[in-house]
Design an enzyme around this catalytic site. Sequence first.
Site, PDB file in Angstrom:
ATOM      1  N   ARG A 193       3.319  -2.303  -3.390  1.00 30.97           N
ATOM      2  CA  ARG A 193       3.920  -3.108  -2.779  1.00 30.97           C
ATOM      3  C   ARG A 193       2.866  -2.764  -1.128  1.00 30.97           C
ATOM      4  NH1 ARG A 193       9.575  -1.968  -4.312  1.00 30.97           N
ATOM      5  NH2 ARG A 193       9.026  -0.704  -5.690  1.00 30.97           N
ATOM      6  N   GLU A 249      -6.134  -2.051   0.055  1.00 28.79           N
ATOM      7  CA  GLU A 249      -5.074  -0.748  -0.543  1.00 28.79           C
ATOM      8  C   GLU A 249      -4.020  -0.653   1.348  1.00 28.79           C
ATOM      9  OE1 GLU A 249      -2.631   0.529  -1.739  1.00 28.79           O
ATOM     10  OE2 GLU A 249      -3.349   2.136  -3.271  1.00 28.79           O
ATOM     11  N   ASP A 295      -4.410   8.506  -0.901  1.00 32.08           N
ATOM     12  CA  ASP A 295      -4.124   9.755  -0.298  1.00 32.08           C
ATOM     13  C   ASP A 295      -4.932  11.042  -1.506  1.00 32.08           C
ATOM     14  OD1 ASP A 295      -2.003  11.634   0.438  1.00 32.08           O
ATOM     15  OD2 ASP A 295      -1.106  11.627  -1.469  1.00 32.08           O
ATOM     16  N   SER A 296      -4.713  11.312  -2.003  1.00 31.06           N
ATOM     17  CA  SER A 296      -5.695  11.787  -3.086  1.00 31.06           C
ATOM     18  C   SER A 296      -6.912  10.840  -3.774  1.00 31.06           C
ATOM     19  CB  SER A 296      -4.379  12.056  -4.804  1.00 31.06           C
ATOM     20  OG  SER A 296      -4.015  10.987  -5.963  1.00 31.06           O
ATOM     21  N   GLY A 297      -6.168  10.345  -3.957  1.00 32.28           N
ATOM     22  CA  GLY A 297      -7.849   8.478  -4.267  1.00 32.28           C
ATOM     23  C   GLY A 297      -7.085   8.638  -6.156  1.00 32.28           C
ATOM     24  N   LEU A 307      -6.761   4.423  -6.585  1.00 33.39           N
ATOM     25  CA  LEU A 307      -7.996   3.503  -6.393  1.00 33.39           C
ATOM     26  C   LEU A 307      -9.148   4.215  -7.177  1.00 33.39           C
ATOM     27  CD1 LEU A 307      -8.914   3.488  -2.440  1.00 33.39           C
ATOM     28  CD2 LEU A 307      -8.156   1.595  -4.009  1.00 33.39           C
ATOM     29  N   ASP A 350       6.437   2.436   2.678  1.00 37.07           N
ATOM     30  CA  ASP A 350       7.601   3.226   2.626  1.00 37.07           C
ATOM     31  C   ASP A 350       7.595   4.475   2.378  1.00 37.07           C
ATOM     32  OD1 ASP A 350       6.115   3.814  -0.371  1.00 37.07           O
ATOM     33  OD2 ASP A 350       8.372   3.804  -0.973  1.00 37.07           O
ATOM     34  N   ARG A 383       9.278  -0.315   5.140  1.00 35.77           N
ATOM     35  CA  ARG A 383       8.156  -1.823   4.898  1.00 35.77           C
ATOM     36  C   ARG A 383       7.866  -2.847   5.718  1.00 35.77           C
ATOM     37  NH1 ARG A 383       5.598  -0.225  -0.032  1.00 35.77           N
ATOM     38  NH2 ARG A 383       6.927   0.592  -1.985  1.00 35.77           N
TER      39      ARG A 383
END
Length: 186
Positions: free
Chosen positions: A43, A99, A103-105, A108, A159, A165
């Site tokens: 979301r 996106e 973050d960590s990837g 994606l 969030d 959000r």
Amino acid sequence: MLQPPLQVLISAATIQQRVAQLGATLTAHYQASEALLLVGLLRGSFMFMADLCRHIALPHEIDFIMTASYGQQTQSCGQVQLLKDLESEVAGKDLLIIEDIVDSGRTLSKVHALLQQRSPKSLAICALLDKPSRRVVEVDVQWCGFTIPDHFVAGYGLDYAQQCRHLDFIGTLTPDIGTHKLGIDE
Ligand code: IMP
Ligand code: MG
């Protein structure tokens, strides 16, 4: 749950200015596209997507994918699960994944691989935020709004335990990084 106290990291005005810039860049980049499809990751990307698409002055379609990687905590569980797939045809279209944050990837990387299998004409990523220090899996992010340090952020679609959000700014739960200089990649 009450909204947690957030310190403003990126103001609403700064976000809007950057989103308009990104929209202009994307409009120029996709000028010759015959079928542009924006793919938002639900979301977190909903607000960014809604603002960004109004700055892309080209005909285009909108669709959404939903994955899960975070529960009620601020740490990734390391697994990415597909909860909702696209409705749209992908073959032959220019796909732009939208996106909220890299973050960590993992998210994606998984979504990119999934969509690449469906023979798009092109496939690129536009993320509002990037936390490069947290990367576990390499992903090629063509356009990024802001590079931020390794702190959990919320607001503008993102969030904290499903709250925040709706906020028009991005804030941090940790109060000591307000003076950090935001990286803006052109
Ligand atoms: P990944 O670790 O790159 O797979 O990130 C997965 C998802 O975690 C992102 O799409 C966000 O929805 C969420 N996420 C990562 N960092 C944050 C944060 O600082 N605040 C809120 N959500 C986050
Ligand atoms: Mg997300």
